[in-house]
Design a protein around this motif. Structure first.
Motif: not given
Length: 89
Positions: A38-43, A50-54
């Protein structure tokens, strides 16, 4: 016999421990990886925290899975030792 009761308690505790490890592995596989997807698909807007990348999250998840697997292997080795001593600690 007290020894038999203690041995049964040790076996039950170990079974609970193993069940917790299985639950942890299932949770990581199903829930955590789903959340990462879900994080990967989130805009995420550029002004967000700042959040870590997928990819970073996947790497951390893979590392956690490897640690859990190693812990499970160590527990299995210890189980063999407990069985050889009739579950006496």
């Amino acid at each position: 016999m007290q020894v038999a009761a203690i041995n049964r308690a040790a076996q039950q505790n170990y079974a609970t421990f193993k069940a917790a490890l299985v639950l942890l592995q299932e949770t990581v596989d199903e829930q955590v990886r789903g959340l990462i997807a879900k994080v990967e698909d989130a805009d995420i807007p550029g002004t967000a925290w700042a959040v870590p990348s997928a990819d970073e999250l996947k790497s951390l998840c893979d590392k956690a899975v490897r640690e859990i697997e190693q812990f499970s292997k160590d527990a299995k080795d210890y189980e063999a030792e407990l069985i050889s001593r009739n579950w006496r600690v």
